[in-house]
Design a protein around this motif. Structure first.
Motif, PDB file in Angstrom:
ATOM      1  N   VAL A 126     -33.105  57.157  53.729  1.00 49.27           N
ATOM      2  CA  VAL A 126     -31.745  56.956  53.207  1.00 49.27           C
ATOM      3  C   VAL A 126     -30.875  56.250  54.242  1.00 49.27           C
ATOM      4  CG1 VAL A 126     -29.679  58.124  52.361  1.00 49.27           C
ATOM      5  CG2 VAL A 126     -31.942  58.968  51.723  1.00 49.27           C
ATOM      6  N   ASN A 127     -30.955  56.716  55.484  1.00 48.62           N
ATOM      7  CA  ASN A 127     -30.188  56.118  56.567  1.00 48.62           C
ATOM      8  C   ASN A 127     -30.561  54.657  56.778  1.00 48.62           C
ATOM      9  OD1 ASN A 127     -30.718  55.506  59.743  1.00 48.62           O
ATOM     10  ND2 ASN A 127     -28.698  56.420  59.467  1.00 48.62           N
ATOM     11  N   GLY A 128     -31.872  54.363  56.802  1.00 48.14           N
ATOM     12  CA  GLY A 128     -32.323  52.994  57.000  1.00 48.14           C
ATOM     13  C   GLY A 128     -31.945  52.083  55.850  1.00 48.14           C
ATOM     14  N   GLY A 129     -32.067  52.602  54.622  1.00 48.16           N
ATOM     15  CA  GLY A 129     -31.682  51.788  53.469  1.00 48.16           C
ATOM     16  C   GLY A 129     -30.203  51.457  53.469  1.00 48.16           C
ATOM     17  N   PHE A 130     -29.384  52.439  53.815  1.00 47.75           N
ATOM     18  CA  PHE A 130     -27.938  52.202  53.894  1.00 47.75           C
ATOM     19  C   PHE A 130     -27.617  51.154  54.965  1.00 47.75           C
ATOM     20  CE2 PHE A 130     -23.889  53.107  55.960  1.00 47.75           C
ATOM     21  CZ  PHE A 130     -23.006  53.126  54.897  1.00 47.75           C
ATOM     22  N   SER A 131     -28.241  51.306  56.129  1.00 49.84           N
ATOM     23  CA  SER A 131     -27.979  50.362  57.223  1.00 49.84           C
ATOM     24  C   SER A 131     -28.456  48.963  56.859  1.00 49.84           C
ATOM     25  CB  SER A 131     -28.685  50.831  58.502  1.00 49.84           C
ATOM     26  OG  SER A 131     -28.185  52.085  58.918  1.00 49.84           O
ATOM     27  N   TRP A 132     -29.603  48.875  56.198  1.00 46.18           N
ATOM     28  CA  TRP A 132     -30.146  47.569  55.816  1.00 46.18           C
ATOM     29  C   TRP A 132     -29.242  46.857  54.812  1.00 46.18           C
ATOM     30  CZ3 TRP A 132     -32.802  45.868  51.186  1.00 46.18           C
ATOM     31  CH2 TRP A 132     -33.408  44.618  51.333  1.00 46.18           C
ATOM     32  N   LEU A 133     -28.698  47.626  53.865  1.00 45.19           N
ATOM     33  CA  LEU A 133     -27.869  47.017  52.830  1.00 45.19           C
ATOM     34  C   LEU A 133     -26.453  46.693  53.308  1.00 45.19           C
ATOM     35  CD1 LEU A 133     -28.873  49.198  49.739  1.00 45.19           C
ATOM     36  CD2 LEU A 133     -29.427  46.784  50.128  1.00 45.19           C
ATOM     37  N   LEU A 134     -25.849  47.573  54.116  1.00 43.52           N
ATOM     38  CA  LEU A 134     -24.434  47.421  54.445  1.00 43.52           C
ATOM     39  C   LEU A 134     -24.162  47.103  55.914  1.00 43.52           C
ATOM     40  CD1 LEU A 134     -22.981  50.365  52.312  1.00 43.52           C
ATOM     41  CD2 LEU A 134     -23.059  47.939  51.753  1.00 43.52           C
ATOM     42  N   ALA A 135     -24.907  47.732  56.823  1.00 46.32           N
ATOM     43  CA  ALA A 135     -24.620  47.518  58.248  1.00 46.32           C
ATOM     44  C   ALA A 135     -25.249  46.237  58.790  1.00 46.32           C
ATOM     45  CB  ALA A 135     -25.104  48.720  59.060  1.00 46.32           C
ATOM     46  N   GLU A 136     -26.420  45.860  58.287  1.00 48.71           N
ATOM     47  CA  GLU A 136     -27.092  44.680  58.820  1.00 48.71           C
ATOM     48  C   GLU A 136     -26.298  43.389  58.626  1.00 48.71           C
ATOM     49  OE1 GLU A 136     -30.275  44.201  60.673  1.00 48.71           O
ATOM     50  OE2 GLU A 136     -29.258  46.086  61.084  1.00 48.71           O
TER      51      GLU A 136
END
Length: 255
Positions: free
Chosen positions: A21-31
């Motif tokens: 969940v954390n990685g998916g969120f970061s990939w979609l919004l933080a990256e």
């Protein structure tokens, strides 16, 4: 009684799922924010004549894939450590109130390991920071984590001590708040970040907000996953006991 190995497996599974969940969120919004920070840093180096000094080791697409893998591995590692602390704190009764205990421990871990240090040294996007000061910054961050963990452990212990003496809820809660405020004051006695933040303020604060949300998802996902797995295990363990009681109430069978 739940074994340590079972708790470790539960922690690894819950932490790995939280990492997804954390990685998916970061990939979609933080990256995308990171991509913008990397572009700005590259443009600044090019303008200063240092753009060709260092070649990119991994492409951004490779780094994006690595982010997901790293998030899962990091989540699983944190989950294992979480399970160890859980086992130590509740060694006398590891099966009692798994949902409440999981949420409480995760909240304490998030506060001590991440939130308090973040308030002193908020996250900055790539390109902010002189490589020559990295040791100073890492040592300051580790010191902040140490203060945060000690403060949370002390608050937990004092709260339990007051509860044993039947102190009122306001007294317990105000005491914990005072310990947290004292820890925050101690954190600001640490040295300031030696590097100026040259990135645009909007970019910096977007990155910080997304970092906070990402870590909240990691710790929140760990709390929910570990708690649900513990709740499920407790119900499964209680079922044979209920069946045994029902058989004993019926009495011996007649053949």
């Amino acid at each position: 009684m739940t074994s340590l190995l079972s708790l470790l497996g539960r922690g690894a599974l819950a932490g790995g799922a939280a990492g997804v969940v954390n990685g998916g969120f970061s990939w979609l919004l933080a990256e995308p924010v990171l991509d913008e920070a990397v572009r700005l840093e590259a443009a600044r180096e090019e303008a200063s004549g240092a753009g060709s000094a260092a070649a990119e080791v991994f492409s951004r697409s490779t780094q994006h894939a690595g982010l997901l893998v790293a998030a899962v591995l990091t989540g699983a590692a944190i989950g294992v450590l979480f399970a160890v602390v859980y086992a130590v704190l509740h060694r006398r009764d590891p099966d009692g109130a798994p949902w409440r205990r999981s949420l409480t421990l995760a909240g304490a871990g998030f506060t001590g390991v991440w939130l308090l240090p973040f308030l002193r040294y908020p996250a900055n996007p790539p390109g902010v920071g002189d490589p020559g000061t990295i040791d100073t910054r890492v040592n300051a961050w580790l010191a902040a984590i140490g203060i945060g963990v000690i403060a949370v452990a002390l608050a937990w212990r004092v709260h339990g001590w007051l509860a044993e003496r039947r102190r009122s809820a306001p007294q317990r809660q105000l005491t914990v708040t005072a310990i947290m405020l004292a820890a925050l004051a101690a954190l600001f006695a640490l040295p300031d970040n030696p590097d100026a933040v040259s990135a645009p303020a909007t970019l910096v604060w977007d990155f910080r907000v997304l970092s906070a949300a990402s870590m909240g998802l990691l710790w929140g996902g760990l709390a929910v996953g570990f708690g649900l797995l513990g709740f499920r295990a407790a119900r499964a363990g209680a079922a044979p006991s209920r069946r045994g009681m029902e058989r004993s109430e019926l009495g011996p069978s007649v053949v």
